[in-house]
Scaffold this active site. Structure first.
Site, PDB file in Angstrom:
ATOM      1  N   ARG A 149       0.833  -1.189   0.000  1.00  0.00           N
ATOM      2  CA  ARG A 149       0.000   0.000   0.000  1.00  0.00           C
ATOM      3  C   ARG A 149       0.872   1.244   0.000  1.00  0.00           C
ATOM      4  O   ARG A 149       1.878   1.312   0.703  1.00  0.00           O
ATOM      5  CB  ARG A 149      -0.919   0.028   1.231  1.00  0.00           C
ATOM      6  CG  ARG A 149      -2.126  -0.906   1.138  1.00  0.00           C
ATOM      7  CD  ARG A 149      -3.112  -0.429   0.076  1.00  0.00           C
ATOM      8  NE  ARG A 149      -4.265  -1.305  -0.046  1.00  0.00           N
ATOM      9  CZ  ARG A 149      -4.372  -2.309  -0.906  1.00  0.00           C
ATOM     10  NH1 ARG A 149      -3.336  -2.601  -1.695  1.00  0.00           N
ATOM     11  NH2 ARG A 149      -5.479  -3.020  -0.987  1.00  0.00           N
ATOM     12  N   GLU A 170      -3.008   7.784  -6.272  1.00  0.00           N
ATOM     13  CA  GLU A 170      -3.000   6.968  -7.487  1.00  0.00           C
ATOM     14  C   GLU A 170      -4.060   7.444  -8.480  1.00  0.00           C
ATOM     15  O   GLU A 170      -5.238   7.493  -8.132  1.00  0.00           O
ATOM     16  CB  GLU A 170      -3.235   5.496  -7.123  1.00  0.00           C
ATOM     17  CG  GLU A 170      -2.109   4.909  -6.285  1.00  0.00           C
ATOM     18  CD  GLU A 170      -2.280   3.430  -5.972  1.00  0.00           C
ATOM     19  OE1 GLU A 170      -3.368   2.877  -6.253  1.00  0.00           O
ATOM     20  OE2 GLU A 170      -1.330   2.816  -5.466  1.00  0.00           O
ATOM     21  N   HIS A 177      -0.029  -0.078 -10.037  1.00  0.00           N
ATOM     22  CA  HIS A 177      -0.784  -0.925  -9.101  1.00  0.00           C
ATOM     23  C   HIS A 177      -1.233  -2.219  -9.786  1.00  0.00           C
ATOM     24  O   HIS A 177      -2.421  -2.486  -9.953  1.00  0.00           O
ATOM     25  CB  HIS A 177      -2.001  -0.164  -8.549  1.00  0.00           C
ATOM     26  CG  HIS A 177      -2.461  -0.710  -7.218  1.00  0.00           C
ATOM     27  ND1 HIS A 177      -2.980   0.090  -6.239  1.00  0.00           N
ATOM     28  CD2 HIS A 177      -2.485  -1.976  -6.712  1.00  0.00           C
ATOM     29  CE1 HIS A 177      -3.300  -0.654  -5.183  1.00  0.00           C
ATOM     30  NE2 HIS A 177      -3.003  -1.904  -5.448  1.00  0.00           N
TER      31      HIS A 177
END
Length: 526
Positions: free
Chosen positions: A236, A265, A283
């Site tokens: 994370r 993000e 990601h």
């Protein structure tokens, strides 16, 4: 436990088609709407019992509170930091994830970034595409013999360790939960972070994002590391302090970073992404066909199992419910709630409650104390059946209202539940059990019933000195009100006043009519 009604589910992101298929096959209506704004989601969510998300949908408190019918939030993946779990818990909504769905994919990406950092593979590829042949520029290092520090030794950390050991790496780690003897079984020596930082050639983090892990790698911890240490974050964004990482990269204290996640993000600040010693991905930890199929399938099956009362798997805010899915647990849950409602009715003029103590008796109830206490609190706090608290939020609501809940288990030949409550300095007690599959009350405030009282239907409790005249007088009051006596259970003989219970056809419109006859009276429907 009783099945949680889930008839309509909203899928707000791109989840593997098998998720929708499984839900539809089990009679659950499914709607897919992707890329909704927060406002659109708030307007839409009120129409659904369930919500399935991945990581992009932000299930904030506003969204949770707008879901007036919401019973379940399913995260098709590992982390739930995009879900306000506290807000969901207060609303009695179960939040679940698929803890093992993307384990292999995330572990493999971590290993790929470790190898890429050691040999500068992405940079060499781009150089080749630019028509260059810079063999000396991309001098790398072997992983063999190097020390890998793994912070977080859960499923993913374990898989990373076993894979990198095959490259001849020494694996050390830190985890406040996983016992050191367990991690030692798969080749990871545990130690404190202070001991770990100076030994590592590479560090990878695999923890959830929480206050204790935010900025875990910062200026101070980088300063304790070997010069040139390389770090990977596929967990994370925020576990590694991004500003501190950039400073460490620029000073050479950090020799390279592999980042799959960021605080924001997509990241607007491109300083880390553009740094020559940073390998970054958008990601991709769970972005494999296998992981998506696995997560989609798992979350759908978990919802179906929960809705059918079969099992509860992956719940992050309702662990107490996991043991409530045994075949006979439903009647014990009903018992706990009914006993709570009995004591609530019998102490209605004396509230508020200050303390609740629940004791389970019998070896078979050893693992049931948790849901028995939650069920009892549901009964104590419920104003209107089916509209009050549930097993998910009962204990947090009790804490909010100043009620201390204590639990205890005692070995005993008989199976029973003892509920004691403190109200304005006075104590009240009920003892109940399940007999022939039905919840029954055995004792109320020291009065032991000759015949167990079935906790079902309309019940009238009253306290007075037992006598034939009293029974006739109470029956007369019932008859005058058009209420039929269906059952009667008196306490065992003894001096003083005793509690009695009548099963009646309907509740009295005015229970005050009994006041001249009895010391205390209460009625309820269970």
């Amino acid at each position: 436990m009783a099945p949680v009604s889930v008839k309509r589910v909203l899928i707000s992101e791109s989840v593997d088609p098998c998720c929708k298929t499984i839900l539809l096959e089990n009679g659950i209506e499914v709607t897919e709407k992707q890329q909704m704004t927060k406002e659109e989601l708030i307007a839409e969510i009120q129409n659904y019992d369930g919500l399935v998300v991945r990581s992009a949908t932000k299930v904030t408190a506003d969204v949770v509170n707008a879901g007036s019918n919401l019973r379940i939030i399913g995260r098709a993946g590992t982390g739930v930091d995009n879900v306000d779990v506290d807000a969901a818990t207060k609303r009695g909504i179960i939040v679940m994830n698929t803890p093992s769905g993307n384990t292999i994919s995330a572990a493999e990406l971590t290993c790929a970034l470790l190898m890429s950092l050691s040999r500068h593979i992405p940079q060499a590829v781009m150089s080749m595409k630019d028509g260059k042949w810079d063999r000396k520029k991309f001098m790398g290092a072997e992983l063999y013999g190097k020390v890998l520090g793994i912070v977080g030794l859960g499923r993913i950390g374990k898989e990373v360790a076993t894979r990198m050991q095959s490259f001849g790496m020494k694996t050390i780690g830190y985890d406040p939960i996983t016992p050191s003897e367990v991690s030692a079984g798969w080749g990871v020596e545990q130690m404190s972070l202070e001991e770990l930082w100076p030994q590592c050639d590479y560090i990878t983090v695999h923890t959830p994002l929480m206050p204790a892990t935010t900025g875990l790698l910062n200026d101070a911890s980088f300063a304790k590391c070997k010069k040139g240490v390389k770090v990977v974050n596929c967990a994370r964004g925020g576990i590694i302090d991004e500003a501190a990482l950039l400073r460490a990269l620029e000073s050479g204290q950090c020799g390279g970073a592999g980042l799959d996640v960021f605080v924001e993000e997509p990241p607007k600040d491109r300083a880390l992404v553009n740094h020559p010693n940073v390998i970054s991905c958008p990601h991709l930890g769970a972005s494999t066909k296998e992981a998506q199929a696995r997560c989609g399938k798992e979350i759908a099956l978990q919802i179906v199992d929960m809705a059918t009362g079969k099992a509860l798997v992956g719940a992050v805010n309702a662990q107490v419910l996991a043991s409530s899915f045994s075949p006979d647990s439903h009647q014990w849950i009903l018992l706990g709630e009914s006993m709570g409602r009995v004591l609530k009715a019998c102490t209605a003029s004396k509230e508020p409650f200050s303390q609740v103590h629940v004791t389970s008796l019998g070896e078979s109830l050893k693992k049931s104390t948790g849901f028995l206490s939650s069920a009892a609190v549901v009964g104590l706090l419920t104003e209107v059946p089916q509209k009050g608290p549930n097993l998910v939020n009962a204990l947090p609501l009790a804490a909010e209202t100043g009620i201390t809940v204590q639990t205890e288990h005692k070995g005993n030949e008989c199976e029973a539940c003892v509920l004691e409550v403190s109200v304005n300095g006075s104590s009240y007690k009920a003892v109940g059990s399940v007999q022939a599959g039905l919840p029954v009350l055995l004792e109320l405030n020291g009065s032991v019933f000759r015949q167990p009282v079935p906790l079902t239907g309309h019940l009238l409790f009253f306290k007075a000195a037992n006598s034939t005249e009293l029974l006739l007088s109470v029956t007369r009051v019932l008859a005058d009100a058009g209420v039929e006596l269906q059952s009667f259970s008196a306490s065992t003989a003894g001096g003083g006043e005793q509690w009695c219970c009548m099963g009646i056809s309907s509740l009295l419109g005015d229970i005050g009519a009994l006041k001249p006859l009895v010391k205390e009276a209460a009625q309820l429907t269970v």
